[in-house]
Design a protein around this motif. Structure first.
Motif, short mmCIF file in Angstrom:
data_model
loop_
_atom_site.label_atom_id
_atom_site.label_comp_id
_atom_site.label_asym_id
_atom_site.label_seq_id
_atom_site.Cartn_x
_atom_site.Cartn_y
_atom_site.Cartn_z
N MET A 1 0.85 -1.19 0.00
CA MET A 1 0.00 0.00 0.00
C MET A 1 0.89 1.25 0.00
O MET A 1 1.94 1.27 0.60
N ALA A 2 0.44 2.23 -0.68
CA ALA A 2 1.18 3.49 -0.72
C ALA A 2 0.19 4.64 -0.90
O ALA A 2 -0.93 4.44 -1.35
N GLN A 3 0.65 5.80 -0.52
CA GLN A 3 -0.20 6.99 -0.66
C GLN A 3 -0.01 7.60 -2.04
O GLN A 3 1.11 7.80 -2.48
N TYR A 4 -1.10 7.85 -2.72
CA TYR A 4 -1.01 8.52 -4.02
C TYR A 4 -1.80 9.82 -3.97
O TYR A 4 -2.94 9.86 -3.51
N LYS A 5 -1.14 10.86 -4.45
CA LYS A 5 -1.80 12.17 -4.55
C LYS A 5 -2.27 12.30 -5.98
O LYS A 5 -1.47 12.17 -6.92
N LEU A 6 -3.56 12.55 -6.14
CA LEU A 6 -4.12 12.60 -7.49
C LEU A 6 -4.83 13.93 -7.74
O LEU A 6 -5.47 14.47 -6.84
N GLN A 7 -4.66 14.45 -8.96
CA GLN A 7 -5.36 15.66 -9.36
C GLN A 7 -6.55 15.25 -10.22
O GLN A 7 -6.39 14.85 -11.37
N ILE A 8 -7.74 15.32 -9.63
CA ILE A 8 -8.93 14.84 -10.35
C ILE A 8 -10.00 15.94 -10.37
O ILE A 8 -10.37 16.48 -9.32
N ARG B 1 -9.39 19.01 -8.36
CA ARG B 1 -9.24 18.90 -6.90
C ARG B 1 -8.11 17.92 -6.59
O ARG B 1 -7.79 17.06 -7.40
N SER B 2 -7.58 18.03 -5.38
CA SER B 2 -6.57 17.07 -4.95
C SER B 2 -7.21 15.95 -4.14
O SER B 2 -8.06 16.21 -3.28
N TYR B 3 -6.82 14.74 -4.44
CA TYR B 3 -7.33 13.59 -3.70
C TYR B 3 -6.15 12.76 -3.22
O TYR B 3 -5.08 12.77 -3.85
N GLU B 4 -6.34 12.04 -2.13
CA GLU B 4 -5.32 11.10 -1.70
C GLU B 4 -5.94 9.72 -1.60
O GLU B 4 -7.08 9.56 -1.16
N ALA B 5 -5.17 8.73 -2.03
CA ALA B 5 -5.67 7.36 -1.94
C ALA B 5 -4.55 6.46 -1.45
O ALA B 5 -3.42 6.56 -1.91
N ASP B 6 -4.89 5.60 -0.49
CA ASP B 6 -3.93 4.66 0.06
C ASP B 6 -4.24 3.29 -0.54
O ASP B 6 -5.10 2.56 -0.05
N VAL B 7 -3.55 2.99 -1.64
CA VAL B 7 -3.85 1.76 -2.38
C VAL B 7 -2.56 1.10 -2.86
O VAL B 7 -1.48 1.71 -2.79
N GLU B 8 -2.70 -0.10 -3.38
CA GLU B 8 -1.54 -0.77 -3.94
C GLU B 8 -1.20 -0.16 -5.30
O GLU B 8 -2.09 0.30 -6.01
N VAL C 1 -2.60 3.15 -10.94
CA VAL C 1 -2.61 4.46 -10.26
C VAL C 1 -1.19 5.02 -10.16
O VAL C 1 -0.98 6.24 -10.22
N SER C 2 -0.22 4.11 -10.06
CA SER C 2 1.18 4.56 -9.93
C SER C 2 1.68 5.25 -11.19
O SER C 2 2.70 5.95 -11.16
N ALA C 3 0.99 5.07 -12.31
CA ALA C 3 1.42 5.68 -13.56
C ALA C 3 0.78 7.05 -13.80
O ALA C 3 1.10 7.73 -14.77
N VAL C 4 -0.13 7.43 -12.92
CA VAL C 4 -0.86 8.69 -13.13
C VAL C 4 0.02 9.90 -12.80
O VAL C 4 0.04 10.90 -13.53
#
Lengths: 153, 724
Positions: free
Chosen positions: A1-8, A11-18, A64-67
């Motif tokens: 699991m890792a934290q990903y910061k996403l611009q969607i 807005r900014s979102y954070e997701a704790d996913v693999e 998600v890691s490629a975003v």
């Protein structure tokens, strides 16, 4: 699991996913953005289409890691009030039957028109070839793209 | 058809909405006598009762602000019922459509009758009661206005949500009259409009869910979320005819986010916190299977079909005259065989359902075409009374018959009861394509006997299928038009599960029959349309046995399609004709194929439909066009084959659905005959394959016998329909 910061959708979102979690499932399961649909999971049907820096991509096959820091637009963020020219055209032409594929169709169409506001039929066929409509609303999708084309600024 | 003999007073119930005022009208959809008995008591003391104790159903409510709310009970899967049902109510009510709000009703077997989507039957079934509901409310509003103005109701008229007294120029909105209307006795007779006076019915009205669909609001089963619910996927047997031998779930259980792995029946359920985690854990799950029944392959079926076509044991579905003598005396006999593969329903939204089995009851939420049956099966399995089970309907991302089966609802409920937690079971596309309930594979043999004048004096059809039930529709055309006729069917029982697939049986039978009749007409040196019209004339003048379709309606669509397509008058395209009667409606089609510099292109399909009164022109037009696209795509491309009991196609990479660049122009025409609606969800699909195959013959001289067309030798090098 890792934290990903996403611009969607601006807005900014954070997701704790693999790391290998497809963007589709992050949107749907983690962020509650369920407008983006699951249809096949192998980038064959286009129901999961979103924009990545303005380009139509299949979110079911994008880890998600490629975003990274690229901006993601989903159907929920195409316009703030649901009145993007493509959405308006979809309503005016009354495109949908079951409607399940239409978010993906709209995202493919809006990415096409952003780059090419006045596409030929052949350009429409090429851009929309990755989106399946099981109900067979293809004529109306094409008609709505042509109508939206007249509404683009 | 304007004045109904007598509206049963007990069919309606009015109630003043306690808090807000306004008119609340319940119209009963059920017609069982038992329900009527319950209602008598209720009616004796109506107005004071809280709504939920009333054994009446769906409410049409008119609020003081003029907003009209109509519940739509039937599952919506793209047939447009959620828009069309309320249109019928609003028409007779003379409502302002802009003020109509539509809500999906949950399953309620006491209030609603035939709350299912299947058989193109919803509109035909509910047409009259929906009209009565609207007309009753309208009459009560007029009575209320008459009272207020102290005039006779007969002097009043209505228009777009307003009651008018033309003589004095007075008018009042429905909202302003709603509370008073609720105190007017429910009329026992209501006047329905003449078809010619319809203002809303027959016009194009946009889908009521457009805004939600086009902005990505949660509408479908897969979008449903309940705080604390788990996600589950189920590993089903790798092939039909297999059962579980052993399960090693240790690795799967150790994966992140997995809460449990549960084996029940032939299922292994992986339960977890998110879809992707469940999906990943599934990949390390180890399940061994062993045979428990026949393990069949497509090659076995091909062989079996040929045996069964010659088998002595067949069920005779219809027999007229003396077939043997007719064929002996024939000047010409034509025999042809046709075969189709299994098909996946492949609705874009894969199967899924939410279930929460609690101590005190069960909550079910999701997409199903048969909510009542699904609840019944859950009730039976868990031994919980149906009245303790609620079922909320989401919008369905397609159905095509797949969601007539409740297997995916029942397994969700069973899993929830085992893990004692709320759970949403999700099928992947691979699960959907490999896990069953398919359009059955079928093979037909047709035989025709022509006399010296080219008249068809004998006709034989034998159909053989894999779990297909009756492979024929023995009373459809040309039955009744041929003096000596024999229709037989043979069914092979297989572990491969099958089910109703949009236009069951006729989705392929119509192609085979219409392609065959084209060859027979050709052998008789007759124009294909004239040949069919002559048969219909014969059926009218001297019917052979019972005629269970309308000869006049079939002729009318044939003539409309011929007229609109300019049949026989075009030099630059080859035309093919087809006509079929199914689910009470009639559709004729003409396909046009051009050949330019060796390139064969399907240019256009004309469809002429008679479904009686068209309710929503936008929905109906697309229903026909979508049906043609569906019929075309599956005739051309889709193919589900089996190897050792498992499908060889698992997803859309090798199971082809038609795409935008492959559809020709499609023009749709409706016969305007004012007949009560007869259904449109399916009838446009069956004729398409025949029209295209018959046009291809005219264009290239090649006949097609098997589907999918693109896999046939005859189509080598032909890219039918490709626009690029």
């Amino acid at each position: 699991m890792a934290q990903y910061k996403l611009q969607i959708n601006g807005r900014s979102y954070e997701a704790d996913v693999e790391a290998d979690t497809p963007l589709l499932w992050v949107l749907r399961d983690n962020l509650g953005l369920v407008g983006t649909k699951y249809g096949c999971g192998i980038a064959q049907c286009g129901a999961c289409t979103v924009h990545l820096n303005g380009t139509a991509v299949r979110s079911c096959s994008l880890p998600v890691s490629a975003v990274g820091t690229k901006s993601v637009t989903t159907i929920e963020g195409l316009s703030s009030t649901g009145d993007h020219p493509v959405q308006r055209a979809w309503n005016e032409v009354d495109v949908a039957q079951c409607g399940y594929c239409q978010a993906g169709q709209i995202m493919s169409a809006s990415a096409l028109l952003a780059k090419n506001p006045h596409p030929t039929d052949e350009q429409i066929y090429t851009a929309m070839n990755g989106n399946i409509c099981r109900c067979g609303t293809y004529h109306r999708i094409r008609e709505a793209i042509q109508l939206a084309s007249t509404k683009m600024k | 058809m304007t004045i109904l003999p007598k509206t049963n007073r007990r069919d309606f119930l009015k109630l003043a909405a306690a808090a807000s005022g306004g008119l609340l009208l319940g119209f009963r959809w059920s017609s069982s006598a038992a329900a009527t008995e319950d209602i008598v008591q209720v009616l004796d003391d109506t107005t004071a009762l809280p709504l939920d104790t009333i054994d009446f159903n769906s409410y049409l409510s008119i609020a003081p602000d003029g907003i009209i709310t109509i519940f739509s009970p039937n599952p919506e899967l793209g047939q447009n019922i959620k828009t069309s049902f309320p249109m019928i109510v609003a028409e007779e009510l003379d409502a302002d459509w802009a003020k109509v709000k539509v809500l999906q009703a949950p399953l309620d077997a006491k209030k609603f009758d035939r709350q299912l989507t299947g058989g193109s039957g919803a509109i035909p079934h509910s047409w009259e009661r929906l009209r009565k509901a609207g007309a009753t409310a309208r009459q009560m509003l007029m009575e209320a206005a008459a009272k207020r103005w102290n005039v006779s109701a007969s002097e009043l008229s209505t228009d777009k949500g307003i009651v008018l007294h033309v003589a004095s120029g007075r008018k009042l909105g429905y909202g302003e009259l709603a509370t008073e209307a609720s105190r007017v006795p429910v009329p026992t007779e209501v006047k329905l409009k003449e078809v010619k006076d319809f203002k809303l019915i027959g016009t194009p009205i946009r889908n009521v869910d457009n805004a939600e669909m086009f902005t990505g609001k949660p509408l479908y089963g897969l979008d449903f979320h309940r705080e604390g619910m788990f996600i589950a996927m189920i590993q089903r047997p790798a092939a039909f005819g297999m059962k579980i031998k052993s399960v090693d779930a240790a690795a799967a259980k150790a994966m992140p986010g997995i809460v449990d792995v549960v084996t029940f029946k032939n299922n292994v359920a992986i339960v977890g916190k998110s879809t992707w985690q469940v999906n990943k854990a599934r990949k390390v799950l180890k399940v061994e299977y062993e045979a428990e029944g026949a393990i069949e392959s497509t090659a076995d079926h091909d062989k079996l079909f040929k045996e069964l076509l010659n088998s002595k044991d067949a069920a005779v579905k219809r027999k007229d005259g003396d077939v043997e003598t007719a064929f002996k005396s024939a000047a010409k006999v034509i025999t042809r065989e046709y075969q189709c593969p299994f098909l996946s329903h492949a609705p874009m939204e894969p199967m899924n359902f939410f279930a929460h089995v609690r101590e005190d009851g069960v909550e079910l939420v999701g997409p199903t075409q048969t909510p009542e049956m699904a609840r019944g099966e859950v009730s039976k399995l868990l031994n919980i009374p149906a009245d303790k089970i609620t079922l909320d309907l989401t919008r369905l991302g397609g159905g095509f018959g797949r969601r007539l089966k409740a297997d995916y609802v029942v397994e969700a409920a069973e899993l929830s009861s085992l893990i004692k937690a709320p759970v949403k079971v999700i099928w992947t596309r691979e699960d959907d394509m490999t896990g069953g309930s398919y359009r059955p594979a079928v093979r037909y043999r047709f035989e025709a006997a022509l006399d010296a004048k080219g008249m068809m004096i004998g006709y034989k059809l034998r159909g053989v299928g894999i779990n297909a039930g009756n492979t024929t529709r023995e009373d459809n055309f040309p039955s009744g038009a041929v003096d000596n006729l024999l229709i037989e069917t043979v069914d092979h029982q297989s572990p491969i599960t099958t089910g109703a697939w949009r236009a069951p049986i006729t989705n392929f039978l119509a192609f085979a029959e219409q392609a065959f009749l084209d060859e027979v007409a050709s052998a008789a040196n007759q124009d294909p349309i004239q040949f069919r019209l002559a048969l219909l004339d014969k059926a009218k003048q001297s019917p052979a046995g019972a005629v269970k379709y309308s000869i006049d309606r079939m002729k009318a669509v044939i003539e409309l399609a011929a007229e609109k397509s300019g049949w026989g008058k075009k030099k630059d395209v080859a035309q093919g004709f087809s006509v079929y009667f199914s689910h009470r409606s009639y559709v004729a089609q003409v396909a046009e194929i051009s050949v330019k510099q060796g390139k064969v292109t399907l240019q256009k399909i004309y469809a002429a439909a008679d479904c009686g009164v068209v309710v929503n022109l936008s929905g109906a037009y697309q229903q026909v066009r979508g049906g043609v696209v569906d019929g075309l795509g599956h005739a051309l491309y889709s193919n589900l084959t089996f190897k050792d009991g498992a499908t060889e196609q698992k997803n859309f990479n090798n199971y082809r659905l038609i795409r935008m660049k492959e559809v020709p122009d499609i023009d749709v025409y409706f016969v305007n005959n004012g007949i009560d609606p007869t259904g449109l969800g399916e009838p446009a699909l069956p004729p398409t394959g025949g029209a295209v195959a018959n046009a291809l013959f005219k264009a290239t001289g090649k006949r097609l016998y098997n589907q999918p067309f693109t896999k046939q030798e005859e189509l080598k090098g032909v890219s039918l329909g490709e626009r690029l």
